[in-house]
Write a protein that holds these residues in place. Structure first.
Motif, mmCIF file in Angstrom:
data_model
loop_
_atom_site.group_PDB
_atom_site.id
_atom_site.type_symbol
_atom_site.label_atom_id
_atom_site.label_comp_id
_atom_site.label_asym_id
_atom_site.label_seq_id
_atom_site.Cartn_x
_atom_site.Cartn_y
_atom_site.Cartn_z
ATOM 1 N N THR A 1 0.847 -1.203 0.000
ATOM 2 C CA THR A 1 0.000 0.000 0.000
ATOM 3 C C THR A 1 0.874 1.240 0.000
ATOM 4 O OG1 THR A 1 -0.123 0.032 2.411
ATOM 5 C CG2 THR A 1 -1.862 -1.158 1.244
ATOM 6 N N LYS A 2 0.269 2.346 -0.334
ATOM 7 C CA LYS A 2 0.959 3.628 -0.359
ATOM 8 C C LYS A 2 -0.029 4.672 0.155
ATOM 9 C CE LYS A 2 3.901 6.492 -3.099
ATOM 10 N NZ LYS A 2 5.223 6.528 -2.523
ATOM 11 N N GLY A 3 0.435 5.649 0.852
ATOM 12 C CA GLY A 3 -0.405 6.686 1.423
ATOM 13 C C GLY A 3 -0.874 7.697 0.383
ATOM 14 N N GLU B 1 -10.604 4.046 -0.147
ATOM 15 C CA GLU B 1 -10.387 2.983 -1.126
ATOM 16 C C GLU B 1 -11.702 2.616 -1.815
ATOM 17 O OE1 GLU B 1 -8.773 -1.637 -1.391
ATOM 18 O OE2 GLU B 1 -8.697 -0.583 0.531
ATOM 19 N N GLN B 2 -12.773 2.499 -1.035
ATOM 20 C CA GLN B 2 -14.084 2.173 -1.601
ATOM 21 C C GLN B 2 -14.541 3.248 -2.580
ATOM 22 O OE1 GLN B 2 -17.271 1.812 1.234
ATOM 23 N NE2 GLN B 2 -18.806 1.986 -0.376
#
Length: 175
Positions: free
Chosen positions: A3-5, A34-35
């Motif tokens: 993941t990445k911020g 994300e959704q």
């Protein structure tokens, strides 16, 4: 999964609304964002046309059933489905089914109308045939027999005598 911020600034009132929804759904900001992003790419660019609000109340039991369903949905598909998406999906599905039913009913009505017109045309043809048969002489009528016609005219006419036997032209021809 790596993941990445993602960092962005949004208006405070929008942040508060999002935070409140996240608390209600027992979710996280990461899952929420994300959704939203996944929905955006799944649906493509949405038309931000005029929207209307629909509001209605449901029983506590139905509300809990919906919440349970949405929780199972998220566990099963690893994607959160909001109440709004759920209800809109149901409405869209019901409208699509209703459109199919309306089209089928309209097609059936058009077919019934066409059958009715066809029946009327057939009745007109039969009526025309009967009317033309009444006006025309029959094709299978035997050629006139002068003697039989004269005898018939003599036995049924005004000058016929009652002391002779009856004479049946058709019976005589059959013999």
């Amino acid at each position: 999964m790596e993941t990445k911020g993602l960092t962005c600034k949004i208006p405070l009132d929008l942040h508060n609304r999002i935070s409140e929804e996240i608390k209600q759904n027992e979710s996280t900001m990461s899952k929420f964002i994300e959704q939203i992003i996944l929905e955006h790419y799944a649906k493509g660019v949405t038309n931000m046309g005029k929207t209307r609000t629909m509001a209605f109340q449901v029983s506590e039991e139905l509300f809990q059933q919906i919440k349970d369903y949405l929780a199972r949905y998220e566990q099963t598909y690893h994607r959160r489905l909001s109440q709004k998406e759920f209800v809109i999906g149901l409405i869209e599905q019901a409208l699509a089914e209703a459109d199919e039913e309306f089209e089928a009913a309209e097609a059936a009505a058009a077919e019934d109308l066409a059958d009715g017109v066809e029946d009327i045309d057939q009745e007109d043809e039969v009526t025309s045939d009967v009317e033309s048969d009444e006006d025309a002489e029959p094709d299978d009528a035997p050629e006139g027999d002068a003697e039989a016609d004269a005898a018939l005219a003599g036995s049924t006419g005004e000058n016929a005598s009652d002391d002779g036997p009856a004479f049946d032209v058709d019976a005589e021809r059959a013999v």
